[in-house]
Design an enzyme around this catalytic site. Structure first.
Site, mmCIF file in Angstrom:
data_model
loop_
_atom_site.group_PDB
_atom_site.id
_atom_site.type_symbol
_atom_site.label_atom_id
_atom_site.label_comp_id
_atom_site.label_asym_id
_atom_site.label_seq_id
_atom_site.Cartn_x
_atom_site.Cartn_y
_atom_site.Cartn_z
ATOM 1 N N ARG A 126 -55.786 99.128 26.825
ATOM 2 C CA ARG A 126 -54.615 98.272 27.010
ATOM 3 C C ARG A 126 -55.069 96.827 27.095
ATOM 4 N NH1 ARG A 126 -50.285 95.933 29.275
ATOM 5 N NH2 ARG A 126 -50.558 95.058 31.356
ATOM 6 N N GLY A 167 -53.319 93.313 28.129
ATOM 7 C CA GLY A 167 -52.060 92.787 28.636
ATOM 8 C C GLY A 167 -52.258 91.580 29.524
ATOM 9 N N GLU A 188 -50.121 94.229 37.540
ATOM 10 C CA GLU A 188 -49.485 94.456 36.248
ATOM 11 C C GLU A 188 -48.649 95.725 36.374
ATOM 12 O OE1 GLU A 188 -51.382 97.563 35.934
ATOM 13 O OE2 GLU A 188 -51.350 97.122 33.794
ATOM 14 N N MET A 189 -48.206 96.318 35.264
ATOM 15 C CA MET A 189 -47.198 97.361 35.405
ATOM 16 C C MET A 189 -47.459 98.618 34.562
ATOM 17 S SD MET A 189 -43.839 94.908 35.625
ATOM 18 C CE MET A 189 -42.819 96.139 36.417
ATOM 19 N N SER A 248 -52.064 85.566 33.583
ATOM 20 C CA SER A 248 -51.049 84.644 33.035
ATOM 21 C C SER A 248 -50.388 83.816 34.128
ATOM 22 C CB SER A 248 -49.974 85.438 32.297
ATOM 23 O OG SER A 248 -49.363 86.366 33.183
ATOM 24 N N ASP A 249 -50.491 84.290 35.384
ATOM 25 C CA ASP A 249 -49.873 83.560 36.495
ATOM 26 C C ASP A 249 -50.539 83.995 37.800
ATOM 27 O OD1 ASP A 249 -48.402 86.094 35.757
ATOM 28 O OD2 ASP A 249 -47.504 85.735 37.719
HETATM 29 N N1 HPA Z 1 -46.115 90.956 38.146
HETATM 30 C C1 HPA Z 1 -46.143 92.045 37.385
HETATM 31 N N2 HPA Z 1 -46.678 92.069 36.178
HETATM 32 C C2 HPA Z 1 -47.204 90.936 35.698
HETATM 33 C C3 HPA Z 1 -47.205 89.771 36.438
HETATM 34 C C4 HPA Z 1 -46.638 89.774 37.723
HETATM 35 O O1 HPA Z 1 -46.610 88.758 38.440
HETATM 36 N N3 HPA Z 1 -47.791 88.803 35.680
HETATM 37 C C5 HPA Z 1 -48.149 89.385 34.517
HETATM 38 N N4 HPA Z 1 -47.788 90.669 34.531
#
Ligand code: HPA
Length: 235
Positions: A88, A90, A179-180, A203-204
């Protein structure tokens, strides 16, 4: 033989599949990096491609967002298309203090608030982990390519918008990113006797209210895609 969600025939997928969440990213990776990419899935717009990278067959298949979605696609790839390894690629939110924007994380293991493991009727808590072979190869490949990585735990959440606000507690346990998808992928791989690894770009950083711009994300993604492709052909 197609499945409810993938229209390909047996042999349409390579033994190793890269899985971005976004199907348009699958298209981008296939068209940018693969030689002779062929579209093998369009059902629900969840695009999948197979081509070669340095002459070695590689597939790229979108997974969608969240555990139920990657649960479906990874299950079908492992069980109906003879796929051996799924990597994966992501994004993740950085959690632990040392994790910075654009870092690349190798998900050694995956904590989760999901009930996905309930189906296995275990008499305890299952610990989803990455394939050691994939993790070792990715770690060594990153070193060769001079791509810095952080290796450790992920937190795979069922909620993007979460009333529980539990990230500070996960940070105390030194979980690197949220992540998820990773937990379902690792459990499907374990149950099928196959291999999985989750590589994430940060990414954050929600705890610090830091976010990357679209342009910054692209650089991080480029490193991650290169790492995933080079790992895939060095297995
Ligand atoms: N939460 C869940 N999934 C994510 C996040 C997050 O802040 N940033 C990137 N994927």
């Amino acid at each position: 033989m197609s499945t409810p969600h993938l229209q390909g025939q047996k042999g349409d997928y390579a033994p190793v599949v890269l899985m971005p969440g976004d199907p348009l990213r699958a298209k981008f990776i296939a068209e940018t990096y693969l030689e002779n990419p062929k579209c093998v899935n369009e059902i629900r717009g969840m695009l999948g491609y197979t081509g070669t990278y340095q002459g070695i067959p590689v597939s790229v298949q979108g997974s969608g967002m969240g555990i139920p979605s990657i649960g479906i696609y990874s299950y079908e790839l492992y069980h109906f298309f003879d796929v051996k390894s799924i990597i994966r690629i992501g994004t993740a939110g950085g959690i632990a203090p040392e994790v910075k924007l654009r870092d690349v994380i190798l998900g050694q293991a995956s904590c989760t608030n999901s009930n996905f493991a309930m189906q296995y009727r275990l008499s305890g808590t299952y610990a989803p982990i990455a394939s050691f072979r994939l993790l070792k190869t990715a770690s060594e490949t990153a070193e060769k390519l001079n791509i810095p990585v952080k290796t450790g735990n992920l937190f795979c959440s069922d909620m993007f918008y979460d009333d529980a606000n539990s990230l500070e507690e996960w940070a105390k346990m030194h979980v690197l990113g949220i992540e998820m998808e990773s937990a379902a992928l690792y459990m499907n791989a374990a149950r099928a006797g196959k291999e999985a690894l989750c590589i994430c770009t940060v990414s954050d950083c929600p705890l610090r209210h830091e976010f990357t711009s679209a342009e910054e994300r692209q650089t991080g993604f480029t490193n991650m895609m290169k790492l995933a492709l080079e790992t895939a052909v060095n297995l």
